[in-house]
Design a protein around this motif. Structure first.
Motif, short mmCIF file in Angstrom:
data_model
loop_
_atom_site.label_atom_id
_atom_site.label_comp_id
_atom_site.label_asym_id
_atom_site.label_seq_id
_atom_site.Cartn_x
_atom_site.Cartn_y
_atom_site.Cartn_z
N ARG A 1 33.22 25.78 45.66
CA ARG A 1 32.88 27.12 46.17
C ARG A 1 31.37 27.33 46.22
N LEU B 1 29.97 25.27 49.12
CA LEU B 1 30.34 25.90 50.39
C LEU B 1 29.50 27.14 50.66
N TYR C 1 26.96 27.69 53.94
CA TYR C 1 26.95 28.86 54.82
C TYR C 1 25.60 29.56 54.79
N TYR D 1 28.93 34.67 54.21
CA TYR D 1 30.16 33.99 53.80
C TYR D 1 31.32 34.75 54.43
#
Length: 133
Positions: free
Chosen positions: A111, A114, A118, A125
């Motif tokens: 997470r 990621l 982004y 997000y």
């Protein structure tokens, strides 16, 4: 006839502090204190941030709290399993707790990376309140 398609307005926001939050989260595996520092930075800056950074701060805060709850659940299973290991019925609980702790660590790192991806793309997000990824 003219084409009236509009491109979305790109908002340029300073990415430094959200990057710092994500970096502190990743460094937290070597020093647990940096998890808390990252959380504090995210809380302090969330209200004054623009829409892109606010989504990342919300995502980071939610990632922290979800991981803490799962971590405590896994730790509780291990501790109860240790007590019940005297009766030989605690070993499956200890294994389950270890699996939860391992999975939550991987989930946290995925997470965080990621979110960082982004952010570096300059995108908010997409689902900051989700439980998954």
């Amino acid at each position: 006839m003219t084409d009236v398609t509009q491109t979305p307005e790109r908002v340029d926001e300073d990415k430094i502090l959200p990057i710092v939050v994500y970096a502190l989260y990743l460094l937290g595996f070597t020093n647990g204190l940096t998890f808390l520092i990252g959380l504090i930075v995210a809380y302090v800056n969330r209200d004054a941030a623009g829409p892109i950074n606010a989504s990342h701060y919300t995502f980071a805060i939610r990632t922290f709290w979800l991981s803490i709850w799962w971590f405590l659940g896994g730790l509780a299973l291990i501790l109860v399993g240790l007590v019940l290991a005297v009766l030989l019925i605690g070993f499956p609980m200890m294994i389950a707790g270890g699996v939860i702790l391992s999975l939550i660590s991987v989930w946290f790192v995925v997470r965080t990376i990621l979110g960082l991806v982004y952010l570096l793309r300059g995108e908010a997000y997409p689902r900051p309140l989700t439980w998954l990824i």
